[in-house]
Design a protein around this motif. Structure first.
Motif: not given
Length: 119
Positions: A60-65, A67-72, A111-115
C-alpha cells in the motif's frame, strides 16, 4: 575550434568537481571526529529502535507513493499551461480538460479499488 565551443562547459564541470572535492575534504579534515558508543548508536525520532530495520514495507505504501508522484507530475504540466493560457486558445483548454479528466478517472478508479485506504 570544437574545443573552444565546449570550453565554458568544461570549466563549469571542473569547477563543480573542484567544489565537491573541497567540501568533502573540508568536512573530513575540519569536522569533529570524536567517536563514542552513544554517537554511533542508531537514532530514530528520539525513540529506541523497534525490531529489525530491514523489515519490508507494505505494498500500500508503494501504491500511494506512485499516486503522489502521478499527481505531482500532473502539477508540473498544469502550471506552465496556466501561465501561458492566454495565448494558447480553445484547443489548449480542451486538451487540458481531457488531460485532467483522465487523471480524475484514474483517481476515481484507485479510490474505488481501495488504493487510497490504509488498513
Amino acid at each position: 575550434m570544437l574545443t573552444v565551443d565546449y570550453a565554458p562547459i568544461l570549466v563549469m564541470i571542473a569547477l563543480a568537481v573542484f567544489l565537491a572535492a573541497v567540501f568533502v575534504l573540508g568536512s573530513v579534515f575540519l569536522g569533529p571526529s570524536h567517536k563514542n558508543p552513544r554517537k554511533q548508536a542508531p537514532f530514530e525520532c528520539g525513540h529506541p529502535s523497534d525490531g529489525n530495520p530491514r523489515k519490508r514495507f507494505s505494498v500500500k505504501f508503494y501504491s500511494v507513493a506512485i499516486l503522489i508522484i502521478l499527481f505531482d507530475v500532473e502539477a508540473v504540466f498544469l502550471f506552465p499551461w496556466a501561465v501561458a493560457y492566454g495565448g494558447l486558445g480553445l484547443f489548449a483548454l480542451i486538451e487540458m480538460v481531457l488531460f485532467l479528466g483522465i487523471l480524475v478517472l484514474a483517481l476515481v478508479y484507485a479510490w474505488g479499488k481501495g488504493g487510497l485506504e490504509w488498513d
